[in-house]
Each structure stands twice: as C-alpha cells, then as structure tokens.
Design a protein around this motif. Sequence first.
Motif, PDB file in Angstrom:
ATOM      1  N   ILE A   1       0.838  -1.205   0.000  1.00 33.58           N
ATOM      2  CA  ILE A   1       0.000   0.000   0.000  1.00 33.58           C
ATOM      3  C   ILE A   1       0.871   1.253   0.000  1.00 33.58           C
ATOM      4  O   ILE A   1       0.583   2.223  -0.717  1.00 33.58           O
ATOM      5  N   LEU A   2       1.957   1.231   0.764  1.00 35.66           N
ATOM      6  CA  LEU A   2       2.885   2.363   0.776  1.00 35.66           C
ATOM      7  C   LEU A   2       3.485   2.585  -0.607  1.00 35.66           C
ATOM      8  O   LEU A   2       3.588   3.725  -1.072  1.00 35.66           O
ATOM      9  N   ALA A   3       3.865   1.502  -1.281  1.00 33.73           N
ATOM     10  CA  ALA A   3       4.423   1.611  -2.630  1.00 33.73           C
ATOM     11  C   ALA A   3       3.398   2.224  -3.584  1.00 33.73           C
ATOM     12  O   ALA A   3       3.743   3.081  -4.407  1.00 33.73           O
ATOM     13  N   LEU A   4       2.149   1.801  -3.479  1.00 37.35           N
ATOM     14  CA  LEU A   4       1.100   2.358  -4.329  1.00 37.35           C
ATOM     15  C   LEU A   4       0.872   3.843  -4.037  1.00 37.35           C
ATOM     16  O   LEU A   4       0.706   4.644  -4.968  1.00 37.35           O
ATOM     17  N   GLU A   5       0.856   4.204  -2.777  1.00 35.16           N
ATOM     18  CA  GLU A   5       0.638   5.607  -2.415  1.00 35.16           C
ATOM     19  C   GLU A   5       1.790   6.486  -2.898  1.00 35.16           C
ATOM     20  O   GLU A   5       1.568   7.592  -3.405  1.00 35.16           O
ATOM     21  N   GLN A   6       3.013   6.001  -2.759  1.00 31.24           N
ATOM     22  CA  GLN A   6       4.162   6.777  -3.218  1.00 31.24           C
ATOM     23  C   GLN A   6       4.146   6.922  -4.739  1.00 31.24           C
ATOM     24  O   GLN A   6       4.433   8.001  -5.268  1.00 31.24           O
ATOM     25  N   CYS A   7       3.803   5.850  -5.433  1.00 33.43           N
ATOM     26  CA  CYS A   7       3.727   5.913  -6.892  1.00 33.43           C
ATOM     27  C   CYS A   7       2.594   6.844  -7.331  1.00 33.43           C
ATOM     28  O   CYS A   7       2.751   7.606  -8.285  1.00 33.43           O
ATOM     29  N   THR A   8       1.476   6.798  -6.625  1.00 32.82           N
ATOM     30  CA  THR A   8       0.353   7.691  -6.939  1.00 32.82           C
ATOM     31  C   THR A   8       0.782   9.149  -6.804  1.00 32.82           C
ATOM     32  O   THR A   8       0.470   9.975  -7.666  1.00 32.82           O
ATOM     33  N   ASP A   9       1.493   9.463  -5.734  1.00 31.65           N
ATOM     34  CA  ASP A   9       1.959  10.829  -5.531  1.00 31.65           C
ATOM     35  C   ASP A   9       2.925  11.266  -6.632  1.00 31.65           C
ATOM     36  O   ASP A   9       2.836  12.385  -7.146  1.00 31.65           O
ATOM     37  N   GLU A  10       3.834  10.362  -6.998  1.00 32.36           N
ATOM     38  CA  GLU A  10       4.802  10.687  -8.043  1.00 32.36           C
ATOM     39  C   GLU A  10       4.112  10.899  -9.385  1.00 32.36           C
ATOM     40  O   GLU A  10       4.411  11.856 -10.109  1.00 32.36           O
ATOM     41  N   ILE A  11       3.171  10.035  -9.715  1.00 33.22           N
ATOM     42  CA  ILE A  11       2.483  10.166 -10.999  1.00 33.22           C
ATOM     43  C   ILE A  11       1.538  11.368 -10.979  1.00 33.22           C
ATOM     44  O   ILE A  11       1.331  12.017 -12.008  1.00 33.22           O
ATOM     45  N   ARG A  12       0.984  11.698  -9.819  1.00 34.50           N
ATOM     46  CA  ARG A  12       0.153  12.906  -9.724  1.00 34.50           C
ATOM     47  C   ARG A  12       0.987  14.147 -10.054  1.00 34.50           C
ATOM     48  O   ARG A  12       0.512  15.059 -10.748  1.00 34.50           O
ATOM     49  N   LEU A  13       2.228  14.190  -9.580  1.00 37.92           N
ATOM     50  CA  LEU A  13       3.104  15.311  -9.925  1.00 37.92           C
ATOM     51  C   LEU A  13       3.381  15.351 -11.429  1.00 37.92           C
ATOM     52  O   LEU A  13       3.363  16.421 -12.046  1.00 37.92           O
ATOM     53  N   LEU A  14       3.626  14.175 -12.015  1.00 33.40           N
ATOM     54  CA  LEU A  14       3.831  14.110 -13.464  1.00 33.40           C
ATOM     55  C   LEU A  14       2.574  14.552 -14.204  1.00 33.40           C
ATOM     56  O   LEU A  14       2.651  15.252 -15.215  1.00 33.40           O
ATOM     57  N   ALA A  15       1.404  14.135 -13.706  1.00 31.64           N
ATOM     58  CA  ALA A  15       0.139  14.495 -14.350  1.00 31.64           C
ATOM     59  C   ALA A  15      -0.107  15.995 -14.268  1.00 31.64           C
ATOM     60  O   ALA A  15      -0.545  16.610 -15.251  1.00 31.64           O
ATOM     61  N   ASP A  16       0.164  16.579 -13.114  1.00 31.15           N
ATOM     62  CA  ASP A  16      -0.005  18.027 -12.974  1.00 31.15           C
ATOM     63  C   ASP A  16       0.930  18.788 -13.911  1.00 31.15           C
ATOM     64  O   ASP A  16       0.531  19.768 -14.554  1.00 31.15           O
ATOM     65  N   SER A  17       2.160  18.308 -14.003  1.00 35.10           N
ATOM     66  CA  SER A  17       3.131  18.929 -14.901  1.00 35.10           C
ATOM     67  C   SER A  17       2.705  18.782 -16.360  1.00 35.10           C
ATOM     68  O   SER A  17       2.788  19.732 -17.144  1.00 35.10           O
ATOM     69  N   ALA A  18       2.236  17.588 -16.731  1.00 38.47           N
ATOM     70  CA  ALA A  18       1.804  17.352 -18.112  1.00 38.47           C
ATOM     71  C   ALA A  18       0.563  18.170 -18.448  1.00 38.47           C
ATOM     72  O   ALA A  18       0.435  18.691 -19.562  1.00 38.47           O
ATOM     73  N   ALA A  19      -0.354  18.312 -17.491  1.00 37.69           N
ATOM     74  CA  ALA A  19      -1.559  19.112 -17.725  1.00 37.69           C
ATOM     75  C   ALA A  19      -1.196  20.590 -17.907  1.00 37.69           C
ATOM     76  O   ALA A  19      -1.733  21.265 -18.793  1.00 37.69           O
ATOM     77  N   ALA A  20      -0.278  21.076 -17.080  1.00 35.91           N
ATOM     78  CA  ALA A  20       0.150  22.472 -17.219  1.00 35.91           C
ATOM     79  C   ALA A  20       0.848  22.690 -18.555  1.00 35.91           C
ATOM     80  O   ALA A  20       0.617  23.706 -19.233  1.00 35.91           O
ATOM     81  N   LYS A  21       1.684  21.736 -18.932  1.00 36.38           N
ATOM     82  CA  LYS A  21       2.386  21.839 -20.216  1.00 36.38           C
ATOM     83  C   LYS A  21       1.399  21.779 -21.368  1.00 36.38           C
ATOM     84  O   LYS A  21       1.520  22.534 -22.335  1.00 36.38           O
ATOM     85  N   ALA A  22       0.412  20.896 -21.276  1.00 39.18           N
ATOM     86  CA  ALA A  22      -0.587  20.787 -22.333  1.00 39.18           C
ATOM     87  C   ALA A  22      -1.397  22.070 -22.440  1.00 39.18           C
ATOM     88  O   ALA A  22      -1.641  22.566 -23.546  1.00 39.18           O
ATOM     89  N   ASP A  23      -1.815  22.625 -21.295  1.00 36.58           N
ATOM     90  CA  ASP A  23      -2.584  23.868 -21.324  1.00 36.58           C
ATOM     91  C   ASP A  23      -1.800  24.994 -21.990  1.00 36.58           C
ATOM     92  O   ASP A  23      -2.364  25.802 -22.728  1.00 36.58           O
ATOM     93  N   LYS A  24      -0.511  25.030 -21.712  1.00 34.67           N
ATOM     94  CA  LYS A  24       0.331  26.104 -22.229  1.00 34.67           C
ATOM     95  C   LYS A  24       0.752  25.859 -23.678  1.00 34.67           C
ATOM     96  O   LYS A  24       0.742  26.789 -24.492  1.00 34.67           O
ATOM     97  N   ASP A  25       1.110  24.626 -24.005  1.00 33.80           N
ATOM     98  CA  ASP A  25       1.767  24.362 -25.287  1.00 33.80           C
ATOM     99  C   ASP A  25       0.862  23.871 -26.407  1.00 33.80           C
ATOM    100  O   ASP A  25       1.259  23.916 -27.575  1.00 33.80           O
ATOM    101  N   VAL A  26      -0.338  23.395 -26.110  1.00 37.38           N
ATOM    102  CA  VAL A  26      -1.200  22.861 -27.171  1.00 37.38           C
ATOM    103  C   VAL A  26      -1.524  23.948 -28.185  1.00 37.38           C
ATOM    104  O   VAL A  26      -1.383  23.754 -29.395  1.00 37.38           O
TER     105      VAL A  26
END
Length: 163
Positions: free
Chosen positions: A119-144
């Motif tokens: 469960i800890l591994a899943l939570e840590q991975c979720t947090d890491e991918i959430r950061l990637l998702a936020d970054s990708a969403a910001a990049k998409a909003d700006k660069d599309v």
Amino acid sequence: MSRAVLAVMAGLLCTLAGIRHAATLRKDALRLNRWVKLLQHLTLLLREGTLTVPQALHAAADMNMPPDKLLRDIASCVTASPMLSLAQAYQQSSTDTLEHAALARMFERIGRGSKDSRILALEQCTDEIRLLADSAAAKADKDVRLWQTLGLIGGICLTILLL
C-alpha cells in the motif's frame, strides 16, 4: 499546376504535424490522470485485502484506456505464468512512457512484501504520478495552442515559399 498542389500538400503536412504534437501532449496528460485514478482504486482494493494482486489489477482496470489495458495485460501474464514476477510482467507488457520508471519501481515493490508495504508503494507511486500528471496538464494547457499555431503558420509559410 502540380507544383501548387505539392506546395499545398506540404503546407498541410506541416499543419498536421503541429496538430499531432498538440494531440500527443493532451493524450499524455489524460493517460497520467487515468494512472492516478487507477492507482487510487488499486490502493483501496489492496487495502481491503480480499483480492490477490492480479485479481485487484483486473478489478481496478474497468475502462478501455491504455493504462487499464496494461494492468489487464500484466494480470493476465502473471496468471498465465505464476513464476513470473509483477515487475517482469510489467517490463514485458509496457512501453517507454513518462511514468515508466515510477511504475517499474511500484511493480517491483508490490510483487512481494507485506500488505502495508504494498500500500505504501502504491501511495508513493500515486503521488509521483500525480506530480507528473499536474506537470503534463500544465504543459498541455500552455503548449497545445502554441503547437497548433506553429503548425498552421509553418504550413502557410511553407506553402508560400514553395509557390
């Protein structure tokens, strides 16, 4: 006549290249957001403790998106070949994406260990991918819009130059 047609076709190809890159940015953001939701659902399923990990992977993957398909493929691979670890099944089934390293670490850790460590591994991975998702969403909003405009302007300029 044929020169004008070829010039217009080259311009259209340039425009389509910009639109395609913009679509790729959007797809990356959507895929990463789907991973966040999947991992949260998988965490809940494993926290309940009623399903095995392959069963939980199948249960969590309830849509028809690439992350869901990957989880189903991993679960099927592990079910068909019980000696295969989750990390090995992930390596066989996955492609190189933004989230590849985080998911590889997660599958290595949830393949063995206690319920709490999984469960800890899943939570840590979720947090890491959430950061990637936020970054990708910001990049998409700006660069599309930028890539669409660059493709269109580049296509128009190329057409004019070739005429």
